[in-house]
Design an enzyme around this catalytic site. Structure first.
Site, PDB file in Angstrom:
ATOM      1  N   THR A  40       1.450   5.483  -1.195  1.00 38.48           N
ATOM      2  CA  THR A  40       0.716   6.724  -1.103  1.00 38.48           C
ATOM      3  C   THR A  40      -0.244   6.875  -2.276  1.00 38.48           C
ATOM      4  O   THR A  40      -1.342   7.385  -2.132  1.00 38.48           O
ATOM      5  CB  THR A  40       1.702   7.905  -1.149  1.00 38.48           C
ATOM      6  OG1 THR A  40       2.760   7.595  -0.258  1.00 38.48           O
ATOM      7  CG2 THR A  40       1.048   9.194  -0.750  1.00 38.48           C
ATOM      8  N   VAL A  51      -0.675  -2.241  -4.322  1.00 42.20           N
ATOM      9  CA  VAL A  51       0.057  -3.219  -5.129  1.00 42.20           C
ATOM     10  C   VAL A  51      -0.478  -4.617  -4.834  1.00 42.20           C
ATOM     11  O   VAL A  51      -0.687  -4.982  -3.671  1.00 42.20           O
ATOM     12  CB  VAL A  51       1.581  -3.138  -4.860  1.00 42.20           C
ATOM     13  CG1 VAL A  51       2.348  -4.112  -5.745  1.00 42.20           C
ATOM     14  CG2 VAL A  51       2.091  -1.715  -5.077  1.00 42.20           C
ATOM     15  N   ASP A  73      13.313   9.312  -3.930  1.00 39.57           N
ATOM     16  CA  ASP A  73      12.585   8.691  -2.814  1.00 39.57           C
ATOM     17  C   ASP A  73      13.223   7.363  -2.423  1.00 39.57           C
ATOM     18  O   ASP A  73      12.543   6.345  -2.264  1.00 39.57           O
ATOM     19  CB  ASP A  73      11.107   8.508  -3.164  1.00 39.57           C
ATOM     20  CG  ASP A  73      10.241   8.319  -1.909  1.00 39.57           C
ATOM     21  OD1 ASP A  73      10.739   8.597  -0.795  1.00 39.57           O
ATOM     22  OD2 ASP A  73       9.083   7.895  -2.042  1.00 39.57           O
ATOM     23  N   GLN A 110       0.868  -1.174   0.000  1.00 39.65           N
ATOM     24  CA  GLN A 110       0.000   0.000   0.000  1.00 39.65           C
ATOM     25  C   GLN A 110       0.902   1.219   0.000  1.00 39.65           C
ATOM     26  O   GLN A 110       1.592   1.484   0.978  1.00 39.65           O
ATOM     27  CB  GLN A 110      -0.900  -0.019   1.249  1.00 39.65           C
ATOM     28  CG  GLN A 110      -1.833   1.174   1.336  1.00 39.65           C
ATOM     29  CD  GLN A 110      -2.888   1.156   0.225  1.00 39.65           C
ATOM     30  OE1 GLN A 110      -3.717   0.263   0.156  1.00 39.65           O
ATOM     31  NE2 GLN A 110      -2.823   2.142  -0.657  1.00 39.65           N
TER      32      GLN A 110
HETATM   33  N1  ATP Z   1       7.412  -5.473  -8.030  1.00 42.65           N
HETATM   34  C1  ATP Z   1       6.981  -5.635  -6.806  1.00 42.65           C
HETATM   35  N2  ATP Z   1       6.954  -6.856  -6.253  1.00 42.65           N
HETATM   36  C2  ATP Z   1       6.509  -7.028  -5.011  1.00 42.65           C
HETATM   37  N3  ATP Z   1       6.083  -6.037  -4.212  1.00 42.65           N
HETATM   38  C3  ATP Z   1       6.091  -4.794  -4.694  1.00 42.65           C
HETATM   39  C4  ATP Z   1       6.525  -4.518  -6.020  1.00 42.65           C
HETATM   40  N4  ATP Z   1       6.423  -3.187  -6.229  1.00 42.65           N
HETATM   41  C5  ATP Z   1       5.940  -2.661  -5.086  1.00 42.65           C
HETATM   42  N5  ATP Z   1       5.739  -3.619  -4.161  1.00 42.65           N
HETATM   43  C6  ATP Z   1       5.253  -3.430  -2.783  1.00 42.65           C
HETATM   44  O1  ATP Z   1       4.307  -2.381  -2.738  1.00 42.65           O
HETATM   45  C7  ATP Z   1       4.757  -1.322  -1.895  1.00 42.65           C
HETATM   46  C8  ATP Z   1       4.290   0.012  -2.451  1.00 42.65           C
HETATM   47  O2  ATP Z   1       4.797   0.177  -3.776  1.00 42.65           O
HETATM   48  P1  ATP Z   1       5.323   1.565  -4.313  1.00 42.65           P
HETATM   49  O3  ATP Z   1       6.390   2.056  -3.378  1.00 42.65           O
HETATM   50  O4  ATP Z   1       5.732   1.412  -5.714  1.00 42.65           O
HETATM   51  O5  ATP Z   1       4.010   2.455  -4.182  1.00 42.65           O
HETATM   52  P2  ATP Z   1       3.870   4.023  -3.919  1.00 42.65           P
HETATM   53  O6  ATP Z   1       2.429   4.348  -3.908  1.00 42.65           O
HETATM   54  O7  ATP Z   1       4.682   4.765  -4.898  1.00 42.65           O
HETATM   55  O8  ATP Z   1       4.496   4.117  -2.461  1.00 42.65           O
HETATM   56  P3  ATP Z   1       5.114   5.328  -1.631  1.00 42.65           P
HETATM   57  O9  ATP Z   1       4.058   5.758  -0.676  1.00 42.65           O
HETATM   58  O10 ATP Z   1       6.276   4.700  -0.917  1.00 42.65           O
HETATM   59  O11 ATP Z   1       5.550   6.386  -2.549  1.00 42.65           O
HETATM   60  C9  ATP Z   1       6.263  -1.502  -1.817  1.00 42.65           C
HETATM   61  O12 ATP Z   1       6.799  -1.004  -0.619  1.00 42.65           O
HETATM   62  C10 ATP Z   1       6.420  -3.014  -1.900  1.00 42.65           C
HETATM   63  O13 ATP Z   1       6.285  -3.617  -0.633  1.00 42.65           O
END
Ligand code: ATP
Length: 625
Positions: free
Chosen positions: A158, A162, A272, A156
């Site tokens: 921001t 996922v 980040d 999850q």
């Molecule tokens: N390719 C992947 N395989 C497995 N888990 C993943 C993958 N990509 C992301 N995740 C999981 O999902 C989480 C959230 O993904 P991501 O950081 O890309 O989202 P975000 O909305 O950009 O988050 P943030 O709030 O950190 O900016 C990651 O911390 C990770 O645990």
């Protein structure tokens, strides 16, 4: 700013082949996943035979892996060998244009101008996407959404949720990142387009590869499809019982630096770097993920970028001071924080407000000279100038670290950006050349899947159990049971300091928050960002914990990002609310805390922050239970 809620449930966005209802639903998708180019005619024909009329055959025909430029597809499609494929592609692409007969579509296709947007629409991308993000998806073909089966939620973020999913065509497990939009708002789409555009520019074993994209008109969501990684560093480091060895830390950091070296060589700043964005698979490979805040930069730093990037604990001092012409050094600072965190077993500078963060940096890394303050034009310099000069004490603080790691940490945590060197120079440091050497990724033990989300759930469960326990014990127990977040410098005399889970070292600042062993800071009972949200309102009144959690620390300033990306993209907004996604920045300038009044006393200000934070957290807990 309007809500950016996703309208459909996650289930609505995934089509499961066996289920005919869902198959019908799949036709609501206006865009399918990117499909790679077919390599073998036999495969294509066999597939057509099996699935005449299905959009899925294009995917299958393409072999189910890789992405091929549309131009190449067209060129190959014009040969005898690939004519059939091209017909498939055309039919598939036009299914989403709302028609019902191949002839009619073929006519349309012929008349499509050779403009990139025209091509993209033919390929099956919806106009809301092509009109603002054409550059990002240019040359890619869609794949059908119903060729994926959603499994469980694994992350999850921001801006996204996922999921683990099964690629039904290849049998491969993938990660699908569902991005939310403000009802197709062009500016929101541009935020996402920048991430795609950047991901497409990167190609390195230590950078997570974007494999496909799908969008749904049902929910207004877009899915980015990545290879599945079992762990993220935050989840792994926070898992009870896991203790990294020195060769293992070196192995991870070497991979991280190689990945970031590649990004920087392509003119991309990640902006980040933190544990939850460093993904690790069961073969010990580390890949940098989440390029949602990434941007292009030029070494001459001639373009202004927003300074409100990077999660607070990993944010470089120049960003806190409001610098808008920065470079690769900001990522190196974050990496320095991570190297130290891995050895320390907890975050090294867990600030909860920008003021506090800056203060922690000065206390550990020293504050600039009087001369610097006299000359600097950085916008927040007057606000952050400490009353007296702090001496650098990195070596003393981390005296128990292996010496070569200390030299690297010391370099990466240089207050002056230029003194941090580069990813390349860091890779050449003694740290990676002295015994014990970095281990082979494949020699790293295989762990059960460990994500930041798991750590969050463990924390939540622990908190729930504590709350249950204190319920039966009355107000006195409530007081004793409350784990108020403490800023280490305000830990009362005699109270025990937080101890590291891996190495013993003496930080003058301990970790804040109940999550003691690092990386999972976003799940602390009071997230630093959440606390900042409280402070941004200058908390006369405490707000509920849910509201507290709804803000992220690195909220961007609206007008400063004039980056050189060809997409001319705006910056993202930074709401931590899980119902919120990419959105325009208008009216979304937040400050995580009042800046230091000129001539004010930093210690007093921080004490006041602490009082407000604790008051807010207490009230929120009482409201909740
Ligand atoms: N390719 C992947 N395989 C497995 N888990 C993943 C993958 N990509 C992301 N995740 C999981 O999902 C989480 C959230 O993904 P991501 O950081 O890309 O989202 P975000 O909305 O950009 O988050 P943030 O709030 O950190 O900016 C990651 O911390 C990770 O645990």
């Amino acid at each position: 700013m309007g809500c950016i809620c996703s309208k459909g449930t996650p289930e609505e966005d995934f089509q499961i082949n066996e289920n005919s209802e869902r198959q019908k639903e799949s036709e609501k998708f206006s865009v399918q996943l990117i499909a790679p180019f077919p390599s073998k005619r036999e495969e294509i024909e066999a597939d057509i035979g099996r699935k005449e009329g299905s959009v899925r055959r294009v995917l299958k025909a393409n072999g189910g892996s890789g992405i091929v430029p549309l131009q190449e597809f067209e060129r190959k499609g014009s040969t005898n060998e690939n004519r059939q494929t091209n017909a498939n592609y055309k039919r598939s692409a036009t299914m989403d244009l709302g028609g019902s007969g191949d002839q009619r579509y073929m006519g349309r296709i012929v008349s499509i101008p050779h403009s990139s947007e025209g091509e993209l629409i033919v390929a099956g991308w919806p106009q809301w996407l092509t009109s603002v993000a054409g550059e990002a998806i240019k040359g890619w073909l869609p794949r059908p959404a119903d060729s994926f089966k959603k499994l469980e939620k694994i992350g999850q973020g921001t801006y996204s949720t996922v999921y683990r999913a099964l690629d039904l065509e290849t049998g491969k497990t993938v990660a699908m990142k569902k991005v939310r939009f403000v009802s197709m708002d062009p500016e929101s789409v541009r935020f996402m387009a920048r991430e795609i555009h950047i991901l497409r520019k990167l190609d390195h074993p230590n950078v997570l590869k974007l494999e496909a994209i799908v969008t749904s008109t049902v929910s207004g969501s877009l899915y980015l499809v990545f290879e599945y990684m079992e762990h993220d560093l935050a989840g792994l480091a926070g898992r009870p019982g896991i203790k990294f060895t020195e060769p293992q830390i070196k192995c991870y950091m070497q991979q991280l630096l190689r990945g970031i070296e590649h990004c920087h060589s392509r003119g991309i700043l990640h902006r980040d770097i933190k544990g939850s964005n460093l993904l690790i698979n069961n073969s010990g490979l580390l890949k940098i993920g989440d390029f949602g805040l990434a941007n292009f930069f030029k070494p001459d730093q001639s373009h202004a970028l927003t300074s409100r990037v990077v999660t607070l604990w990993y944010r470089a001092p120049e960003l806190l001071l409001g610098c808008t012409q920065y470079g690769a050094a900001i990522d190196l600072w974050s990496i320095g924080c991570i190297v130290a965190e891995l050895f320390a077993g907890k975050p090294i500078m867990p600030g909860r407000t920008e003021v506090e963060q800056m203060h922690k940096i000065f206390k550990l890394c020293g504050s600039p000279s009087e001369d610097f303050w006299q000359k600097t034009k950085l916008p927040h310099a007057t606000s952050f100038k400490p009353q007296f000069q702090y001496k650098r004490c990195v070596y003393e603080t981390f005296k128990n670290f292996p010496p070569t790691s200390l030299a690297l940490v010391d370099k990466l945590l240089a207050v002056a950006p230029k003194a941090r060197g580069s990813a390349t120079s860091a890779l050449q440091s003694e740290f990676f050349k002295t015994e014990p050497l970095p281990c082979e990724p494949s020699s790293i033990p295989k762990y059960p899947p460990s994500k930041e989300l798991d750590a969050k759930m463990r924390d939540e469960e622990e908190r729930r159990r504590r709350a249950e326990a204190v319920k039966g014990r009355g107000p006195e127990s409530v007081r004793r049971g409350t784990r108020d977040v403490k800023t280490p410098e305000f830990v009362a005399q005699g109270q025990s300091k937080i101890t590291s889970t891996s190495n013993n070292y003496d930080l003058h600042d301990g970790a804040a928050g109940p999550k003691q062993n690092g990386f999972s800071h976003s799940m602390s009972v009071a997230h630093p960002c959440a606390v900042e949200a409280t402070l941004s309102k200058n908390v006369g009144s405490a707000r509920s914990i849910n509201v507290l959690r709804a803000q992220k620390s690195h909220l961007p300033q609206a007008s400063v990002d004039m980056s050189n990306s060809s997409l001319k993209k705006p910056d993202r907004t930074f709401s931590k609310d899980s119902t919120v996604g990419y959105g325009p920045r208008k009216n979304r300038i937040h400050y995580s805390g009042p800046l230091m009044p000129p001539g004010g006393n930093m210690e007093d200000l921080l004490k006041e922050h602490e009082r407000q934070i604790q008051q807010a957290v207490r009230k929120a807990r009482l409201e909740k239970y």
